[in-house]
Each structure stands twice: as structure tokens, then as C-alpha cells.
Design a protein around this motif. Structure first.
Motif, PDB file in Angstrom:
ATOM      1  N   GLU A 363       0.728  -1.239   0.286  1.00 31.24           N
ATOM      2  CA  GLU A 363      -0.263  -0.196   0.157  1.00 31.24           C
ATOM      3  C   GLU A 363       0.681   1.108  -0.079  1.00 31.24           C
ATOM      4  O   GLU A 363       2.030   1.102   0.295  1.00 31.24           O
ATOM      5  N   SER A 364       0.346   2.327  -0.346  1.00 31.81           N
ATOM      6  CA  SER A 364       1.246   3.053  -0.710  1.00 31.81           C
ATOM      7  C   SER A 364       1.078   4.235   0.623  1.00 31.81           C
ATOM      8  O   SER A 364      -0.120   4.137   0.948  1.00 31.81           O
ATOM      9  N   ILE A 365       1.834   4.834   1.277  1.00 32.15           N
ATOM     10  CA  ILE A 365       1.919   5.711   1.982  1.00 32.15           C
ATOM     11  C   ILE A 365       2.890   6.993   2.066  1.00 32.15           C
ATOM     12  O   ILE A 365       4.254   7.355   2.089  1.00 32.15           O
ATOM     13  N   GLY A 366       1.639   8.094   1.156  1.00 31.73           N
ATOM     14  CA  GLY A 366       3.088   9.069   0.981  1.00 31.73           C
ATOM     15  C   GLY A 366       4.002   8.879  -0.439  1.00 31.73           C
ATOM     16  O   GLY A 366       3.135   8.239  -0.999  1.00 31.73           O
ATOM     17  N   HIS A 367       4.684   8.648  -0.551  1.00 30.93           N
ATOM     18  CA  HIS A 367       5.674   8.774  -1.510  1.00 30.93           C
ATOM     19  C   HIS A 367       6.242   7.347  -1.530  1.00 30.93           C
ATOM     20  O   HIS A 367       7.104   7.072  -2.311  1.00 30.93           O
ATOM     21  N   ARG A 368       6.155   6.562  -0.158  1.00 33.72           N
ATOM     22  CA  ARG A 368       6.766   5.602   0.140  1.00 33.72           C
ATOM     23  C   ARG A 368       5.369   4.080   0.032  1.00 33.72           C
ATOM     24  O   ARG A 368       4.098   4.443  -0.327  1.00 33.72           O
ATOM     25  N   TRP A 369       6.305   3.407   0.409  1.00 32.38           N
ATOM     26  CA  TRP A 369       5.595   2.207  -0.003  1.00 32.38           C
ATOM     27  C   TRP A 369       5.492   1.407   1.198  1.00 32.38           C
ATOM     28  O   TRP A 369       6.549   1.260   1.645  1.00 32.38           O
ATOM     29  N   ARG A 370       4.492   0.052   1.506  1.00 27.55           N
ATOM     30  CA  ARG A 370       4.602  -0.508   2.464  1.00 27.55           C
ATOM     31  C   ARG A 370       3.826  -1.656   2.469  1.00 27.55           C
ATOM     32  O   ARG A 370       2.908  -1.816   1.368  1.00 27.55           O
TER      33      ARG A 370
END
Ligand SMILES: C[S@@+](CC[C@H](N)C(=O)[O-])C[C@H]1O[C@@H](n2cnc3c(N)ncnc32)[C@H](O)[C@@H]1O
Ligand code: SF4
Length: 392
Positions: A363-370
Motif C-alpha cells: 500500500e502507498s504511504i505518501g511517496h513511500r510504499w509498505r
């Protein structure tokens, strides 16, 4: 003792940490292959020798690091069973680290404790020695599971230890749990999770039981005395843990670790983020600026090396830039902070992330993914895809 506060000069170097390995246990749990020795085992070395050699290794580390001026951000006493040693031994190591390197005022100092060793006196002594965090090996609230694991404590032992720690004034207490033990049921694991939450601790680690080759558990499984752990059951346990911990305010910050906000284990986060650390003690591993090295594994040989003023190192390897990136990928994927695919994969990561998201793995969290919960259950496969995409 030099102490340094938050406002210590910030350098480009990562934090520097100390791990201290205490290789002693009262008895060996059947599933454990850690470098630990029970009474009567040859070459175990005495506890007094451990203390002398551990302090000598701190001085050796200082000499090796030259004028590198980085006060220590965290110290972690692991094992084995650090709480088998007199607290004055642990205090001597803390004092040596403080004298040689300085310890930051906000440093985290953790001691792993087995429930059966925890007493009010021990806790007071640990606090007085500068210990800030206790990590208690609870494993399970089910007497049958504890018995399969050959643990010495009873189900109530860890709850009692956590309460005593809170009463003594510890603000950071963690419980270690194991799931997927043969004979464990879904209800038994639910009870364990609920019991851990009920203690009010602010940190929990939960690992799937691994059958390590050469252990008593391995023999029992191979001889059909106990069934092998079941992957589907372990996955169900993970989902139960994650949903219950999350609902009670303990959020995942690494695949196998949950905490209240701000109560993450900073020492372990340092490992996962690629900080530098010196591992002292037999068999302990260190990491400094991309080079890893490790100590002689046998306590007597490690003690003899330090007693004679020699380097206790048994081997070392320097990672290539490519190996460092592989390792960084493997570690970053496990963290709730997530990762920037452009850092790990390079250009052209969009299609891969779209595919992984479509399969419910990220899933995306801002510009990052986790990783999503499903992604965490399949973390190795996701990591491989990221590594393959980089290589392609
Ligand atoms: C090596 S122990 C040291 C601390 C302490 N002696 C204790 O038992 O809690 C650290 C953690 O590793 C876990 N551990 C050891 N072997 C394991 C295995 N084969 N699978 C899963 N966890 C394991 C232990 O249960 C414990 O929680
Ligand atoms: S799990 Fe902990 S107590 Fe058991 S043998 Fe391993 S280090 Fe010792």
C-alpha cells in the motif's frame, strides 16, 4: 563518565550501538540454537571471566575505532540469559562503554530477561545500573506450549515479571512470544495474545517457531514425536496477533514487532536501518561502515583471546555495493516506514508496484510504499520480486 545529550554534534556517520552477548542459560530450551552454554558444558568459562573479557573487549573496540567520536545510542544485553549474571557484571560493561565512548543521555539500554529470574531486587539493581528497557521471554500463556518448548517458567511467570517491572519503574517493557508451536491451538494463541496485551506492556515481539537443525526439537520432529510446525497455522496466528495488537494500540513497525507510538526498540531499528554496531561477547557479530565481522564462537577461546591481548575476531566480510543494496532492500521491506521503490529498484518501478498493489501486497504511504498484512505474510516473495526487478 562522559555523557552526551540530544544536542551532541550531529555527524554524517550513523549511530553507533553496542550489543553484548551473554552465553549462559540454566538449561537449554529444545528449540533454541543460539550460542549459549548450560552449567557443566566444557569451555563455558566462568561468569567472572565473561565480565573481565567483556570489559576488555570494550577497550579493544575503542582502540580499533581510533578517534571516531560517536557516543553510544543504545546498548543491548542479549543471550543466552543476561539476568543469570550479577547485575554488577552488566554494570561494569555499561561503565566501560561510558568511559571509553560516552553514552548518550537519551540512550536505550535493554536487558533480555527470563521470567523465572525476575525479582524486585534484580529490577531495582538494573534500573540503578542505567538499564532503561526490559525484554521478557514470555513465549506463551499455555502451559502445554511452554512444556513443548522446554521453558522453565510457568504461564503466570511472565505476567508477574511484567507487573514487577512496571512497579519497579520500568517505562519500557517488551514481551517475546512464539507462535506455531506443535500442539498450540488457535484458542491457545488467542489467549496468549490477550494475556500479553492485558499486562499493559508497550512492546511485543512475536516470531514463528523455527525448527533449527541439530536442536532437540528438530530430532523430535524427525522422529515423529511431535508434528512439524504448520505454515498455514502460523499465518493464521500472525493475522490474529496483528489484528489484536493493532486494536489495542500496539502498531506493527517491523514485521514481527509491535509497539505503542514512540516505544519501538531503537536498538533493533538501528540494525534494520543499517546503523553501525559493535557486538561484544562470544560469537557476536559487528557491523561498521559496510564491513561485518564476528567473534570466536566458543566462550573459552573468546576469553583467552582477550586475556592475552589478541583480537577476538574470527572472521570478516566487506559487502560490495550490490550486496549492501540487497541487504538494504531485505531490511527496508520489513519496516512499516516503508521504502521508496526508486531507491530499491531504480527507474521503472511503477509497473512492479502497480502489480504488487493489485495483488494486495503493498500500500502507498505518501511517496513511500509498505507491505499490507497479506504482504507481510509473503514478505520473502515480495523482496525477491524487488530484487529481481532491480537486476533486470
Ligand atoms: C535467544 S532468546 C534470548 C533471551 C532469553 N533467553 C529468552 O529465552 O527469552 C531470544 C528470543 O529468541 C527466541 N528464539 C530462540 N530460538 C527460536 C526459534 N527456533 N524460533 C523462534 N524463536 C526463537 C526465544 O524464544 C526468545 O524469545
Ligand atoms: S531460548 Fe533463551 S533461555 Fe532458552 S536456551 Fe535459548 S537463550 Fe536460553
Amino acid at each position: 563518565m562522559p555523557l552526551h545529550g540530544d544536542n551532541h554534534t550531529v555527524t554524517a556517520s550513523p549511530a553507533l550501538r553496542f550489543y553484548a552477548h551473554v552465553p549462559y542459560c540454566s538449561s537449554r530450551c529444545g528449540y533454541c540454537d543460539f550460542n549459549t552454554y548450560v552449567p557443566g558444558e566444557p569451555g563455558r568459562g566462568s561468569q567472572a571471566q565473561w565480565r573481565r573479557a567483556a570489559v576488555a573487549e570494550v577497550r579493544h573496540a575503542r582502540a580499533q575505532l581510533g578517534d571516531d567520536d560517536r557516543p553510544i545510542s543504545s546498548v543491548f544485553f542479549g543471550g543466552g540469559t543476561p539476568t543469570l549474571l550479577p547485575v554488577s557484571d552488566l554494570a561494569s560493561v555499561i561503565a566501560a562503554i561510558s568511559q571509553e565512548f560516552g553514552i548518550r543521555q537519551d540512550a536505550e539500554v535493554t536487558v533480555e530477561a527470563n521470567p523465572e529470574n525476575v525479582t524486585p531486587g534484580l529490577l531495582d539493581d538494573l534500573l540503578a545500573a542505567g538499564v532503561t528497557r526490559l525484554s521478557i521471554g514470555m513465549q506463551s500463556a499455555d502451559a502445554r506450549v511452554l512444556s513443548v518448548l522446554d521453558r522453565r517458567h510457568r504461564p503466570g511467570g511472565a505476567i508477574r515479571a511484567a507487573r514487577l517491572a512496571e512497579l519497579a519503574g520500568f517505562q519500557r517493557v517488551s514481551l517475546d512470544l512464539i507462535y506455531g508451536t506443535p500442539g498450540e491451538s488457535v484458542q491457545s494463541w488467542r489467549d496468549t495474545v490477550a494475556t500479553a496485551i492485558g499486562t499493559g506492556v508497550t512492546h511485543v515481539s512475536a516470531y514463528a517457531l523455527k525448527v533449527e537443525s541439530g536442536t532437540v526439537l528438530d530430532r523430535r520432529v524427525r522422529h515423529g514425536k511431535v508434528p512439524a510446525p504448520d505454515d498455514d497455522f502460523a499465518a493464521e496466528c500472525y493475522e490474529i496477533a496483528d489484528s489484536h495488537f493493532g486494536r489495542s494500540g500496539l502498531h506493527w513497525y517491523e514485521i514481527s514487532n509491535w509497539s505503542a507510538p514512540g516505544h519501538e526498540c531503537r536498538h533493533n531499528l538501528g540494525y534494520w536501518r543499517g546503523d553501525d554496531w559493535w557486538g561484544l561477547g562470544p560469537g557476536a557479530h559487528s557491523h561498521l561502515a559496510g564491513t561485518r565481522f564476528w567473534n570466536l564462537r566458543h566462550p573459552q577461546r573468546w576469553i583467552e583471546a582477550l586475556d592475552s591481548g589478541s583480537d577476538p575476531r574470527d572472521g570478516s566480510e566487506t559487502l560490495t555495493a550490490d550486496q549492501q543494496r540487497t541487504e538494504a532492500t531485505m531490511l527496508a521491506v520489513r519496516l512499516a516506514d516503508g521504502f521508496d521503490p526508486a531507491d530499491l529498484v531504480g527507474s521503472g518501478s511503477e509497473a512492479l508496484m502497480g502489480d504488487l498493489r493489485g495483488r494486495g501486497l503493498v500500500e502507498s504511504i505518501g511517496h513511500r510504499w509498505r507491505l499490507t498484512r497479506r504482504g507481510r505474510l509473503l514478505a520473502d516473495a515480495v523482496t525477491l520480486q524487488l530484487l529481481d526487478a532491480r537486476a533486470a
